[in-house]
Design an enzyme around this catalytic site. Structure first.
Site, PDB file in Angstrom:
ATOM      1  N   ASP A 153      -3.934   2.464  -5.284  1.00  0.00           N
ATOM      2  CA  ASP A 153      -2.437   2.633  -4.420  1.00  0.00           C
ATOM      3  C   ASP A 153      -2.264   1.322  -3.934  1.00  0.00           C
ATOM      4  O   ASP A 153      -1.289   1.234  -2.908  1.00  0.00           O
ATOM      5  CB  ASP A 153      -2.464   3.659  -3.883  1.00  0.00           C
ATOM      6  N   GLU A 154      -3.002   0.207  -3.800  1.00  0.00           N
ATOM      7  CA  GLU A 154      -2.655  -0.968  -3.084  1.00  0.00           C
ATOM      8  C   GLU A 154      -2.948  -2.487  -3.931  1.00  0.00           C
ATOM      9  O   GLU A 154      -4.146  -2.153  -4.664  1.00  0.00           O
ATOM     10  CB  GLU A 154      -3.317  -0.882  -1.655  1.00  0.00           C
ATOM     11  N   ASP A 186       0.795  -1.418   0.178  1.00  0.00           N
ATOM     12  CA  ASP A 186      -0.055   0.081   0.021  1.00  0.00           C
ATOM     13  C   ASP A 186       0.754   1.261  -0.028  1.00  0.00           C
ATOM     14  O   ASP A 186       1.724   1.206   0.775  1.00  0.00           O
ATOM     15  CB  ASP A 186      -0.871  -0.032   1.233  1.00  0.00           C
TER      16      ASP A 186
END
Ligand code: TTP
Ligand code: CA
Length: 423
Positions: free
Chosen positions: A135-136, A42
């Protein structure tokens, strides 16, 4: 116990506080370090990190990403967080807590680009990358040791260092025997974190945590569990699985397994987003086209917003309808050019709907686009339909206002009724 340095990846001795090779204190030691292969990665304070990267003057300042004074906080950098600033907080409140913060308007297309760059680097480690958001992602690194000539743990540490060096933002890594534990682990040591939860300590580690740590257990569910005597994950682990199944059905069995640190969901590769869509189920079935069209418009706006956020245009529009007797109808139309515009998605959807609205009562309507391409190729100026650039500019203005004042702030002026809606 296996140990290595997160900065230079050299093996580390059992006890030394610093790497004998490079002097870094960032040593990783864990009995299962060489055996674990499921990771959750993340990015740290994602939007804020990208903005700091692109403007070094912001590096040591508290930075808040979000709309203007009347908007909300999308994210805050870790410096701003020490003042209590959080995602989704009203901006005026954030600025009261941290008056010196630099406020930066979000640049979604840029974040989508950086997100894709990080994703591409993940895919260089393993094809088994399951994105959860911009974003992860989960990564399954089983069987990659020969390819990389090192354990998944070291591959991940090398990945984190390379992202920092070459992309210019930082990530946190959670390494564990399964997805549930990996996701919890990545949050333990943020930012620039690397946490390991092994099988041996999983249950003990979880026991003292509130049940809300379990994915999918929100505030309401947590209150219900607390009322039944399950406040901590350990309370669930101590309960009999059959009792939990009696109380909560299949969900009870899932909770019981997770409470013991067991999770056998696979990491499912999603090579590329294939389509973007939105749908809604009605409380009461609807047959009337005049009632369906405004719903279709809102869904088209949602799809357009998602396309813009992800940096895509879509070439084919698909309308989805489920009738009251649960029969599914999908109808598709390919456009002359890929689009990112709500009105183009809606126009195609409305035409498709006109042929289906034959008195059938529908319980669900959805619209989506597929055959995605880069947003730069969407909606070129067109000799036949000259409205493209003008409506694109209008939609961009609406998007800006919404980013500033919230999603409900601007209603586009489409008038619905019998006949063609007017814009
Ligand atoms: P998160 O991963 O939840 O947060 P983060 O990356 O900013 O910080 P952390 O280090 O805790 O992971 O969300 C990713 C991005 O999504 C975030 O940078 C901004 C955006 N976002 C919003 O726009 N609104 C929100 O309420 C949240 C939670 C995130
Ligand atoms: Ca994040």
């Amino acid at each position: 116990m296996p140990a290595f340095c997160r900065d230079c990846l050299a093996p580390a001795p059992e006890t030394a506080p610093r790497c004998p090779h490079c002097g870094s204190p960032r040593l990783l030691r864990h009995p299962e370090l060489d055996a674990l292969a499921i990771a959750h990665v993340d990015c740290d304070a994602f939007y804020a990190s990208v903005e700091k990267r692109d403007n070094p003057a912001l590096a040591d300042r508290p930075v808040i990403i979000g709309g203007g004074r009347r908007g909300v906080v999308a994210t805050a950098c870790y410096i701003a967080r020490t003042y209590g600033v959080k995602s989704a907080m009203p901006m005026f409140k954030a600025l009261k807590l941290c008056p010196d913060a630099a406020v930066v308007r979000p640049d979604m297309a840029k974040y989508a680009r950086v997100g894709r760059e990080v994703r591409a680097r993940m895919l260089a480690l393993t094809p088994l990358v399951e994105p959860l958001s911009i974003d992860e992602a989960f990564l399954d690194l089983h069987g990659t040791e020969t390819l990389h000539g090192m354990s998944p743990a070291r591959v991940l540490a090398g990945f984190a260092a390379a992202v920092e060096r070459e992309v210019g933002i930082t990530v946190s890594v959670g390494l564990a025997p399964n997805k549930f534990l990996a996701k919890i682990a990545s949050d333990l040591d943020k930012p620039r974190g690397f946490s390991v939860i092994g099988s041996a300590e999983a249950q003990r580690f979880l026991a003292a945590k509130p049940v809300s740590i379990i994915w999918g257990v929100g505030k309401v569910a947590a209150e219900r569990f607390a009322a039944d005597g399950f406040r901590l994950v350990g309370d669930l682990a101590a309960a009999d699985a059959t009792d939990l199944a009696r109380l909560y059905g299949a969900e009870g069995l899932r909770l019981s397994r997770l409470a013991h640190g067991r999770d056998d969901r696979p990491v499912v590769a999603e090579h590329e987003t294939k389509s973007i869509s939105a749908e809604t189920t009605f409380e009461a079935d609807i047959a009337d086209r005049d009632e369906l069209e405004p719903v279709l418009w809102r869904l088209s706006e949602k799809v357009a917003a998602r396309l813009k956020a992800a940096g895509f245009g879509g070439h084919t529009v698909t309308l989805k309808l489920k009738s009251a007797d649960f029969r599914l109808r999908t109808r598709a139309r390919t456009l002359p050019h890929p689009t990112r515009l709500a009105h183009r998605i809606f126009d195609a959807g409305r035409d498709l709907l006109a042929r289906e609205a034959d008195g059938t009562r529908f319980r669900l309507i959805g619209i989506g686009v597929s055959e995605l391409s880069d947003i730069a190729e969407a909606d070129p100026a067109d000799l036949v339909d000259v409205s493209g650039p003008r409506t694109a500019a209008m939609e961009a203005a609406v998007d800006t206002l919404r980013a500033k004042f919230g999603a409900g702030a601007v209603e586009r002026g489409i008038v619905f009724g019998s006949g063609r809606p007017r814009r």
